[in-house]
Design an enzyme around this catalytic site. Structure first.
Site, PDB file in Angstrom:
ATOM      1  N   ASP A   1      13.598 -20.911 -22.259  1.00 26.49           N
ATOM      2  CA  ASP A   1      12.576 -21.892 -22.129  1.00 26.49           C
ATOM      3  C   ASP A   1      12.760 -23.315 -23.163  1.00 26.49           C
ATOM      4  O   ASP A   1      12.075 -24.139 -23.053  1.00 26.49           O
ATOM      5  CB  ASP A   1      11.049 -21.403 -22.566  1.00 26.49           C
ATOM      6  CG  ASP A   1      10.379 -20.990 -21.439  1.00 26.49           C
ATOM      7  OD1 ASP A   1      10.558 -21.569 -20.346  1.00 26.49           O
ATOM      8  OD2 ASP A   1       9.310 -20.410 -21.656  1.00 26.49           O
TER       9      ASP A   1
ATOM     10  N   GLN B   1       5.006 -15.788 -22.311  1.00 24.52           N
ATOM     11  CA  GLN B   1       4.070 -16.533 -21.150  1.00 24.52           C
ATOM     12  C   GLN B   1       2.881 -16.962 -21.926  1.00 24.52           C
ATOM     13  O   GLN B   1       2.372 -16.241 -22.766  1.00 24.52           O
ATOM     14  CB  GLN B   1       3.918 -15.693 -19.987  1.00 24.52           C
ATOM     15  CG  GLN B   1       2.820 -16.324 -18.910  1.00 24.52           C
ATOM     16  CD  GLN B   1       3.790 -17.267 -18.057  1.00 24.52           C
ATOM     17  OE1 GLN B   1       4.848 -17.088 -17.795  1.00 24.52           O
ATOM     18  NE2 GLN B   1       3.166 -18.384 -18.113  1.00 24.52           N
TER      19      GLN B   1
ATOM     20  N   LYS C   1       7.443 -16.509 -10.608  1.00 23.81           N
ATOM     21  CA  LYS C   1       8.776 -16.369 -11.269  1.00 23.81           C
ATOM     22  C   LYS C   1       9.504 -14.959 -10.712  1.00 23.81           C
ATOM     23  O   LYS C   1      10.612 -15.172 -10.369  1.00 23.81           O
ATOM     24  CB  LYS C   1       8.714 -16.309 -12.845  1.00 23.81           C
ATOM     25  CG  LYS C   1       8.436 -17.597 -13.485  1.00 23.81           C
ATOM     26  CD  LYS C   1       7.993 -17.620 -14.780  1.00 23.81           C
ATOM     27  CE  LYS C   1       7.381 -19.072 -15.273  1.00 23.81           C
ATOM     28  NZ  LYS C   1       6.675 -18.654 -16.597  1.00 23.81           N
TER      29      LYS C   1
END
Ligand code: NAP
Length: 287
Positions: free
Chosen positions: A116, A93, A49
């Site tokens: 997300d 995460q 990322k």
């Protein structure tokens, strides 16, 4: 010969659009990644990322907390990130250590920065057909199908897996595009019967090489979302070498399908792309 649905080629195509969108901004959006603990795979995903963010000209801030960080400590950090004007997106995460409730932490993220798409508010918006942020893997799958001109409208599609992060939003997005979707999960008794009648089979179960040719009809299209790190052949020193495989037994199924995604290099690159697509959209809406 089946068509390989190459996610790197599709990603590179869409990436150009992201770079153009970033160039037009008068500021540099930041993605905050909060990592708790030292999960090996998480470190690799975060690196990917960071690299992608840098390559399109946005900033990525990596906040790495020890595994023993308490809920309250992490909550303070999330709330702090919510209040930073330069931070357009925040993700936690996964997985997080067992003493923490991942969803409770996620729900502390400002839904307008929840790139997300996992907060209750954003899940509800997607369920209502008014998505603010489509979870990156689901958006990645849709973009990949679009890139390879695979229409889903009116098609029979089996989605294996119903998680909030992956299977659930993929099924919802496909329904919104007019597909006839059947979702299978761990309690589904007749999964094979359903997949064998499907034009497209999308697999997100988290079980290495679980789907073989007995699950699909000839000419089906198979999208393998799974990423599993397994031990491959041993190296000379007898140290088992780890390798990535999908939820689909690629070698077994290859001869009977009309198109298939590889692992790695299929859905994975599209997921990273879509996360940053969401970040840019968030940054524009927040300004
Ligand atoms: P998860 O939260 O563990 O969910 C797995 C889902 O599979 C659950 O809904 C489960 O059903 C279902 N399932 C389990 N066994 C099944 C079976 N025999 N038949 C049908 N469904 C079954 O995993 P996840 O986060 O959704 O991730 C799924 C996979 O995608 C993993 O391999 C993960 O590494 C991968 N992934 C890939 C990307 C990418 O960018 N390519 C991104 C994220 C995740 P129940 O609900 O009944 O338990």
């Amino acid at each position: 010969m089946p068509q390989i649905l190459d996610g790197k080629i599709a990603r590179d195509f869409y990436k150009k659009t992201l770079i153009e969108r970033v160039k037009k901004l008068s500021f540099v959006p930041t993605l905050s990644i909060i990592q708790i603990g030292d999960n090996r795979e998480s470190a690799i995903y975060i690196e990917q990322k960071k690299n992608f963010g840098l390559s399109i000209g946005v900033s990525v801030s990596h906040i790495h907390l020890p595994a023993e960080a308490t809920f309250d400590e992490i909550a303070r950090i999330i709330l702090g990130e919510n209040s930073k004007s330069e931070v357009s997106g925040i993700i936690i995460q996964s997985p997080v250590p067992a003493h923490l409730d991942f969803l409770k932490l996620v729900n502390l993220i400002d839904p307008k920065r929840d790139v997300d798409g996992l907060t209750d508010e954003n899940v509800k918006l997607l369920a209502e057909g008014k998505p603010r942020f489509v979870p990156a893997t689901a958006r990645g799958v849709m973009l990949l199908l679009d890139f390879y001109k695979i229409s889903v409208s009116g098609k029979k599609i089996a989605v294996l897996g119903r998680s909030r992060l992956v299977g659930g939003p993929i099924a919802r997005m496909l329904e919104m595009e007019g597909a006839n979707v059947t979702v299978c999960h761990s309690k589904t008794a007749n999964t094979r019967e359903i997949t064998k009648q499907s034009d497209i089979v999308i697999v997100a179960v988290g079980k290495p090489e679980f789907i073989d040719r007995s699950y699909v009809r000839d000419g089906a299209i198979v999208i393998d979302v799974g990423i599993n790190s397994v031990y491959g052949e041993k190296l000379e020193e007898e140290i088992p070498k780890r390798k990535l495989v999908g939820d689909v037994d690629f070698g077994n199924i290859f001869a009977v399908v009309s198109a298939i995604t590889p692992v790695p290099g299929g859905v994975g690159p599209m997921t990273v792309l879509s996360l940053f697509d969401n970040l840019i959209s968030a940054s524009l809406k927040l300004k």
